[in-house]
Design a protein around this motif. Structure first.
Motif, PDB file in Angstrom:
ATOM      1  N   VAL A 231      -4.757   2.243   4.651  1.00  0.00           N
ATOM      2  CA  VAL A 231      -4.359   0.920   4.198  1.00  0.00           C
ATOM      3  C   VAL A 231      -4.353   0.941   2.676  1.00  0.00           C
ATOM      4  CG1 VAL A 231      -4.935  -1.544   4.198  1.00  0.00           C
ATOM      5  CG2 VAL A 231      -5.486  -0.131   6.187  1.00  0.00           C
ATOM      6  N   VAL A 232      -3.333   0.401   2.056  1.00  0.00           N
ATOM      7  CA  VAL A 232      -3.330   0.247   0.601  1.00  0.00           C
ATOM      8  C   VAL A 232      -3.504  -1.229   0.281  1.00  0.00           C
ATOM      9  CG1 VAL A 232      -2.067   0.564  -1.550  1.00  0.00           C
ATOM     10  CG2 VAL A 232      -1.866   2.273   0.275  1.00  0.00           C
ATOM     11  N   HIS A 233      -4.546  -1.538  -0.505  1.00  0.00           N
ATOM     12  CA  HIS A 233      -4.832  -2.913  -0.880  1.00  0.00           C
ATOM     13  C   HIS A 233      -4.337  -3.169  -2.295  1.00  0.00           C
ATOM     14  CE1 HIS A 233      -6.802  -6.730  -1.497  1.00  0.00           C
ATOM     15  NE2 HIS A 233      -7.413  -6.239  -2.562  1.00  0.00           N
ATOM     16  N   CYS A 234      -3.569  -4.241  -2.463  1.00  0.00           N
ATOM     17  CA  CYS A 234      -3.072  -4.618  -3.785  1.00  0.00           C
ATOM     18  C   CYS A 234      -3.103  -6.140  -3.883  1.00  0.00           C
ATOM     19  CB  CYS A 234      -1.656  -4.100  -4.002  1.00  0.00           C
ATOM     20  SG  CYS A 234      -1.002  -4.473  -5.650  1.00  0.00           S
ATOM     21  N   CYS A 235      -4.074  -6.664  -4.648  1.00  0.00           N
ATOM     22  CA  CYS A 235      -4.220  -8.117  -4.758  1.00  0.00           C
ATOM     23  C   CYS A 235      -3.554  -8.636  -6.032  1.00  0.00           C
ATOM     24  CB  CYS A 235      -5.703  -8.504  -4.725  1.00  0.00           C
ATOM     25  SG  CYS A 235      -6.713  -7.632  -5.939  1.00  0.00           S
ATOM     26  N   ALA A 236      -2.390  -8.073  -6.360  1.00  0.00           N
ATOM     27  CA  ALA A 236      -1.599  -8.521  -7.510  1.00  0.00           C
ATOM     28  C   ALA A 236      -0.226  -8.951  -7.016  1.00  0.00           C
ATOM     29  CB  ALA A 236      -1.466  -7.399  -8.537  1.00  0.00           C
ATOM     30  N   GLY A 242       7.830  -1.396   0.209  1.00  0.00           N
ATOM     31  CA  GLY A 242       8.646  -0.268   0.644  1.00  0.00           C
ATOM     32  C   GLY A 242       8.121   1.055   0.129  1.00  0.00           C
ATOM     33  N   LEU A 243       7.754   1.107  -1.125  1.00  0.00           N
ATOM     34  CA  LEU A 243       7.207   2.335  -1.709  1.00  0.00           C
ATOM     35  C   LEU A 243       5.956   2.779  -0.962  1.00  0.00           C
ATOM     36  CD1 LEU A 243       6.747   3.042  -5.509  1.00  0.00           C
ATOM     37  CD2 LEU A 243       4.881   3.473  -3.916  1.00  0.00           C
ATOM     38  N   LEU A 244       5.087   1.841  -0.667  1.00  0.00           N
ATOM     39  CA  LEU A 244       3.831   2.181   0.011  1.00  0.00           C
ATOM     40  C   LEU A 244       4.091   2.689   1.425  1.00  0.00           C
ATOM     41  CD1 LEU A 244       1.642  -0.784  -1.255  1.00  0.00           C
ATOM     42  CD2 LEU A 244       1.618   1.587  -2.044  1.00  0.00           C
ATOM     43  N   ARG A 245       5.041   2.086   2.114  1.00  0.00           N
ATOM     44  CA  ARG A 245       5.361   2.563   3.463  1.00  0.00           C
ATOM     45  C   ARG A 245       5.938   3.974   3.398  1.00  0.00           C
ATOM     46  NH1 ARG A 245       3.905   3.747   8.120  1.00  0.00           N
ATOM     47  NH2 ARG A 245       5.542   3.966   9.679  1.00  0.00           N
ATOM     48  N   VAL A 252      -0.486  -2.474   4.573  1.00  0.00           N
ATOM     49  CA  VAL A 252      -0.655  -2.956   3.199  1.00  0.00           C
ATOM     50  C   VAL A 252      -1.469  -4.239   3.247  1.00  0.00           C
ATOM     51  CG1 VAL A 252       0.487  -3.881   1.156  1.00  0.00           C
ATOM     52  CG2 VAL A 252       1.447  -1.887   2.319  1.00  0.00           C
ATOM     53  N   SER A 253      -2.505  -4.283   2.429  1.00  0.00           N
ATOM     54  CA  SER A 253      -3.391  -5.441   2.327  1.00  0.00           C
ATOM     55  C   SER A 253      -3.050  -6.181   1.036  1.00  0.00           C
ATOM     56  CB  SER A 253      -4.843  -4.952   2.309  1.00  0.00           C
ATOM     57  OG  SER A 253      -5.736  -5.994   1.999  1.00  0.00           O
ATOM     58  N   PHE A 254      -2.909  -7.520   1.110  1.00  0.00           N
ATOM     59  CA  PHE A 254      -2.405  -8.265  -0.042  1.00  0.00           C
ATOM     60  C   PHE A 254      -2.943  -9.694  -0.031  1.00  0.00           C
ATOM     61  CE2 PHE A 254       0.436  -8.513   3.537  1.00  0.00           C
ATOM     62  CZ  PHE A 254       0.724  -9.857   3.653  1.00  0.00           C
ATOM     63  N   ASP A 255      -2.878 -10.325  -1.183  1.00  0.00           N
ATOM     64  CA  ASP A 255      -3.218 -11.738  -1.329  1.00  0.00           C
ATOM     65  C   ASP A 255      -1.979 -12.547  -0.948  1.00  0.00           C
ATOM     66  OD1 ASP A 255      -3.738 -14.332  -2.152  1.00  0.00           O
ATOM     67  OD2 ASP A 255      -4.588 -13.764  -4.084  1.00  0.00           O
ATOM     68  N   ALA A 256      -2.024 -13.189   0.211  1.00  0.00           N
ATOM     69  CA  ALA A 256      -0.845 -13.901   0.705  1.00  0.00           C
ATOM     70  C   ALA A 256      -0.436 -15.042  -0.213  1.00  0.00           C
ATOM     71  CB  ALA A 256      -1.104 -14.431   2.107  1.00  0.00           C
ATOM     72  N   GLY A 268       9.986  -7.491   5.396  1.00  0.00           N
ATOM     73  CA  GLY A 268      10.666  -7.379   6.685  1.00  0.00           C
ATOM     74  C   GLY A 268      11.091  -5.954   6.983  1.00  0.00           C
ATOM     75  N   GLU A 269      11.664  -5.271   5.995  1.00  0.00           N
ATOM     76  CA  GLU A 269      12.106  -3.888   6.202  1.00  0.00           C
ATOM     77  C   GLU A 269      10.920  -2.973   6.477  1.00  0.00           C
ATOM     78  OE1 GLU A 269      14.368  -2.831   2.788  1.00  0.00           O
ATOM     79  OE2 GLU A 269      16.142  -3.967   3.398  1.00  0.00           O
ATOM     80  N   ALA A 270       9.821  -3.182   5.739  1.00  0.00           N
ATOM     81  CA  ALA A 270       8.643  -2.336   5.933  1.00  0.00           C
ATOM     82  C   ALA A 270       8.023  -2.551   7.315  1.00  0.00           C
ATOM     83  CB  ALA A 270       7.617  -2.604   4.830  1.00  0.00           C
ATOM     84  N   VAL A 271       7.963  -3.813   7.752  1.00  0.00           N
ATOM     85  CA  VAL A 271       7.417  -4.098   9.079  1.00  0.00           C
ATOM     86  C   VAL A 271       8.299  -3.489  10.163  1.00  0.00           C
ATOM     87  CG1 VAL A 271       6.965  -5.951  10.741  1.00  0.00           C
ATOM     88  CG2 VAL A 271       6.152  -6.156   8.384  1.00  0.00           C
ATOM     89  N   GLU A 272       9.600  -3.612  10.018  1.00  0.00           N
ATOM     90  CA  GLU A 272      10.506  -3.011  10.997  1.00  0.00           C
ATOM     91  C   GLU A 272      10.349  -1.496  11.039  1.00  0.00           C
ATOM     92  OE1 GLU A 272      12.055  -4.340  13.235  1.00  0.00           O
ATOM     93  OE2 GLU A 272      12.801  -6.313  12.708  1.00  0.00           O
TER      94      GLU A 272
END
Length: 355
Positions: A231-236, A242-245, A252-256, A268-272
């Motif tokens: 998992v890559v976490h980025c809270c920025a 896409g790069l991370l996938r 990917v962990s993120f601040d929603a 959407g593309e990364a989830v697909e």
């Protein structure tokens, strides 16, 4: 209270549990990494007791240098050492007091985790700074970040990969039933890609790093996890989904709260393409435990995003895990416990009513 031997929810009679796409399974919740306080046993008790689907190894930065994100990670490096200077962490010729302190903190944390995971079988998350955030925060001997020296960056990434490989192996040895999930903390990655990491003087910024190079370096470090998910976490703002996938991240962990509709296409593309999302929707600070009373409301934005992306509701609980927006080191112990428990309830709400 120690974790039970199984992290599965009981299934209604006559129904078969769906096969999860990820080892943490559907309706998962977890922490980001840090917790308040300085007691590793209490932190391990909370991180394992509150999070049955995906417990984690806590970080306790209140203990001081060596327990912070950068300090803990420098303690994992192979044949690279660091010491604390007034400006931050700087590479050193040999392991000194600060490195030994980082080693000691991690050993105590692992001892506590091992105690509270006796008999546990399931996913278990551990975290370290990723190569680009570490390069942006660890200084060379001249006081400039390692980010500014391509050779130093390569050496750092290689040392980190070797250290993480050993760290993951140690966690597997201590918790034999665990599927180790490695989290790389990359809060500085968007700034690295955009050339916004300041130099030591503060008057200039380091040159932007090419996306292909950033991806290749991350791929090298992600490979250190072996067959375990990363998992890559980025809270920025501006998370490069896409790069991370493409680099090999499973999630990917993120601040929603920092997402905008401009992120929709990339998400959407990364989830697909198979990426899982760790949605940080529970405030890390600024509210009281009593304010955490509406799990369904907490994940309303996640449902809205999913509809906007046009993705199948049936995939929602399998693809999205719920977390705090960031680490909980700045919260009170009571709020930290409440926030993790609320993440669990919010994840269940998402599974019960994905639409």
């Amino acid at each position: 209270m120690k974790i039970s031997d199984s992290n599965r929810e009981d299934q209604p009679a006559g129904q078969t549990a769906p096969q999860p796409a990820f080892p943490w399974g559907p309706a998962a919740a977890t922490g980001v990494g840090s917790l308040p306080g300085d007691d590793p046993r209490e932190a391990a008790r909370v991180a394992t007791g509150e999070l049955p689907a995906l417990p984690f190894l806590p970080e306790l930065p209140a203990r001081g240098p060596g327990a912070d994100m950068t300090g803990r990670t420098t303690g994992l490096l192979v044949e690279l050492y660091a010491r604390v200077e007034p400006s931050g962490w700087r590479v050193a010729d040999r392991p000194g007091r600060d490195t030994r302190r980082a080693w000691s903190f991690l050993r105590h944390d692992l001892d506590a985790l091992e105690e509270f995971t006796q008999g546990y079988a399931g996913p278990l998350k551990v975290a370290a700074a990723g190569p680009w955030t570490l390069a942006a925060t660890l200084e060379r001997r001249n006081g400039e970040a390692m980010l500014g020296d391509p050779g130093a960056r390569r050496d750092l990434a290689a040392s980190l990969a070797e250290g993480l490989r050993a760290h993951v192996a140690e966690v597997r040895r201590r918790v034999p039933g665990a599927t180790v999930v490695l989290q790389l903390d990359e809060p500085s990655l968007p700034a690295v890609l955009r050339g916004r990491v300041p130099t030591a003087s503060g008057y200039r910024a380091h040159a932007a790093v090419d996306g292909a190079l950033a991806e290749e370096t991350l791929r090298q470090v992600i490979a250190a996890a072996g067959d375990g998910p990363v998992v890559v976490h980025c809270c920025a703002a501006g998370v490069p989904f896409g790069l991370l996938r493409r680099a090999g991240a499973a999630a990917v962990s993120f601040d929603a709260g920092l997402l905008t509709e401009r992120d929709d296409e990339a998400i959407g593309e990364a989830v697909e393409d198979g990426l899982a999302l760790f949605a940080g929707v529970v405030p890390a600070t600024g509210v009281t435990p009593a304010a955490l009373s509406d799990p369904a409301g907490t994940v309303r934005g996640v449902r809205t995003l999913w509809r906007r992306l046009g993705l199948s509701p049936e995939r929602l609980a399998d693809t999205v895990a719920i977390t705090p927006a960031c680490g909980l080191a700045g919260a009170s112990p009571a709020y930290a416990r409440a926030a993790l428990g609320h993440c669990v309830r919010a994840a269940r709400s998402l599974a019960d009513d994905p639409e």
